[in-house]
Design an enzyme around this catalytic site. Structure first.
Site, PDB file in Angstrom:
ATOM      1  N   ASN A 118       0.831  -1.216   0.000  1.00  0.00           N
ATOM      2  CA  ASN A 118       0.000   0.000   0.000  1.00  0.00           C
ATOM      3  C   ASN A 118       0.860   1.258   0.000  1.00  0.00           C
ATOM      4  O   ASN A 118       0.629   2.193   0.764  1.00  0.00           O
ATOM      5  CB  ASN A 118      -0.944   0.013   1.210  1.00  0.00           C
ATOM      6  CG  ASN A 118      -1.839  -1.207   1.247  1.00  0.00           C
ATOM      7  OD1 ASN A 118      -2.464  -1.554   0.249  1.00  0.00           O
ATOM      8  ND2 ASN A 118      -1.898  -1.878   2.383  1.00  0.00           N
ATOM      9  N   ARG A 169       3.527  -0.287   8.877  1.00  0.00           N
ATOM     10  CA  ARG A 169       4.408  -1.428   8.608  1.00  0.00           C
ATOM     11  C   ARG A 169       5.533  -1.539   9.633  1.00  0.00           C
ATOM     12  O   ARG A 169       6.207  -2.565   9.708  1.00  0.00           O
ATOM     13  CB  ARG A 169       5.015  -1.303   7.203  1.00  0.00           C
ATOM     14  CG  ARG A 169       3.975  -1.044   6.115  1.00  0.00           C
ATOM     15  CD  ARG A 169       4.614  -0.523   4.829  1.00  0.00           C
ATOM     16  NE  ARG A 169       3.643   0.109   3.959  1.00  0.00           N
ATOM     17  CZ  ARG A 169       3.259   1.372   4.059  1.00  0.00           C
ATOM     18  NH1 ARG A 169       3.775   2.156   5.005  1.00  0.00           N
ATOM     19  NH2 ARG A 169       2.352   1.866   3.242  1.00  0.00           N
ATOM     20  N   LYS A 211       0.295 -11.693  -1.932  1.00  0.00           N
ATOM     21  CA  LYS A 211       0.941 -10.918  -2.995  1.00  0.00           C
ATOM     22  C   LYS A 211       2.401 -10.648  -2.669  1.00  0.00           C
ATOM     23  O   LYS A 211       3.293 -10.840  -3.509  1.00  0.00           O
ATOM     24  CB  LYS A 211       0.192  -9.604  -3.215  1.00  0.00           C
ATOM     25  CG  LYS A 211       0.790  -8.708  -4.308  1.00  0.00           C
ATOM     26  CD  LYS A 211       1.600  -7.585  -3.708  1.00  0.00           C
ATOM     27  CE  LYS A 211       2.223  -6.711  -4.775  1.00  0.00           C
ATOM     28  NZ  LYS A 211       2.969  -5.568  -4.201  1.00  0.00           N
ATOM     29  N   PRO A 228       2.731 -12.820  -8.953  1.00  0.00           N
ATOM     30  CA  PRO A 228       2.113 -11.889  -7.996  1.00  0.00           C
ATOM     31  C   PRO A 228       0.921 -11.155  -8.606  1.00  0.00           C
ATOM     32  O   PRO A 228       0.992 -10.670  -9.743  1.00  0.00           O
ATOM     33  CB  PRO A 228       3.244 -10.908  -7.678  1.00  0.00           C
ATOM     34  CG  PRO A 228       4.495 -11.641  -8.028  1.00  0.00           C
ATOM     35  CD  PRO A 228       4.147 -12.508  -9.192  1.00  0.00           C
ATOM     36  N   ASP A 230      -1.384  -8.012  -7.874  1.00  0.00           N
ATOM     37  CA  ASP A 230      -1.764  -6.804  -7.146  1.00  0.00           C
ATOM     38  C   ASP A 230      -2.920  -6.142  -7.882  1.00  0.00           C
ATOM     39  O   ASP A 230      -3.539  -6.754  -8.752  1.00  0.00           O
ATOM     40  CB  ASP A 230      -0.565  -5.862  -7.008  1.00  0.00           C
ATOM     41  CG  ASP A 230      -0.153  -5.241  -8.345  1.00  0.00           C
ATOM     42  OD1 ASP A 230      -0.618  -5.718  -9.410  1.00  0.00           O
ATOM     43  OD2 ASP A 230       0.634  -4.274  -8.335  1.00  0.00           O
TER      44      ASP A 230
END
Length: 271
Positions: A118, A169, A211, A228, A230
């Site tokens: 993000n 994070r 992901k 992956p 996204d």
């Protein structure tokens, strides 16, 4: 300064730099990038399919040749694409023919892709460079660049510093560094695992979803069947592959195909 020249087909510095898989490439001149990896830095300049690196032949053979995935036959993948009937993929490949899957340091990939969640490229790059300059060692022969910090080189205080730009994070990163310090064989064990085993192991860590785990498998473990998904990839699959993507045709190189498709979406978005 030592200089080494080599011909590499199916490779474009700017395309790789903008492909979203590496966050420590700095453009420092026309067709020239400075790359920090594996405790070293190198300048690479491109002139068509001729490349000049600021290293000697031994360093090329021991570090950068593998890093740039020279032993993979990208020409064979191009042929597979051109002989197929996927017109969108052909268009994507023609725009991003020079994208390669770099063989990057596993620990660096795990951390940087956790930071990437993000997030946007500018903020990711800034956070990564701050982490390296504050915690990493000065690169050999460099006055301005730093190595990516090992698990035991980043103190807990760095994850409490809001200027790092980690946001939510930070808690996941702090726990990850602590886990890696306490489990020193974890990274080597990941390298020995199959794709499915590595995915299962990575998903045990807080802050790593499917992901990000797929990105780690593709860019850090070189499981080139990892694909992956996204927001960009989900949108392109819905738009161009309503009947499903032909994973069987591209078995063994699906992750490379994903990068061509992903790069096309990134570039199209900027136009």
């Amino acid at each position: 300064m030592n200089m080494y020249k080599v011909r590499i087909d199916n490779f474009d510095l700017e395309q790789v730099a903008k492909s979203g898989q590496c966050f420590r490439w700095l453009k420092n001149g026309e067709n020239t990038y400075n790359i920090a990896a594996f405790g070293r830095e190198v300048d690479i300049t491109q002139n068509g399919n001729e490349f000049t690196l600021s290293c000697d032949e031994d360093e090329w053979n021991n570090i950068w040749k593998d890093y740039l995935d020279i032993d993979t036959d990208y020409g064979k993948i191009a042929k597979l694409i051109e002989e197929g009937d996927d017109e969108h993929l052909k268009e994507a490949y023609r725009l991003g023919f020079g994208v390669r899957i770099l063989k990057q340091d596993l620990w660096e990939i795990i951390v940087t892709f956790m930071i990437s969640q993000n997030n946007n490229i500018k903020r990711i790059t800034n956070s990564v460079e701050l982490l390296c300059s504050r915690c990493g060692r000065t690169l050999q022969g460099s006055m301005a660049r730093y190595d990516f910090p090992k698990p035991d080189e980043a103190g807990d205080e760095i994850f409490e510093d809001r200027s790092m730009g980690f946001g939510y994070r930070a808690a996941y990163l702090r726990e990850l560094f602590e886990f890696a310090r306490m489990t020193p064989d974890w990274l080597d064990n990941l390298k020995k695992m199959s794709y499915d085993e590595a995915m299962a192991e990575l998903l045990k860590r807080k802050g790593i979803g499917k992901k990000v785990a797929d990105c780690i498998c593709l860019f850090g473990l070189h499981h080139v069947d990892a694909f992956p998904i996204d927001t960009h990839v989900k949108q392109l699959l819905n738009e161009y592959y309503k009947d499903g993507f032909d994973f069987e045709r591209y078995k063994g190189v699906a992750g490379i195909i994903q990068q061509y498709l992903f790069y096309y979406e990134l570039i199209k978005e900027k136009k």
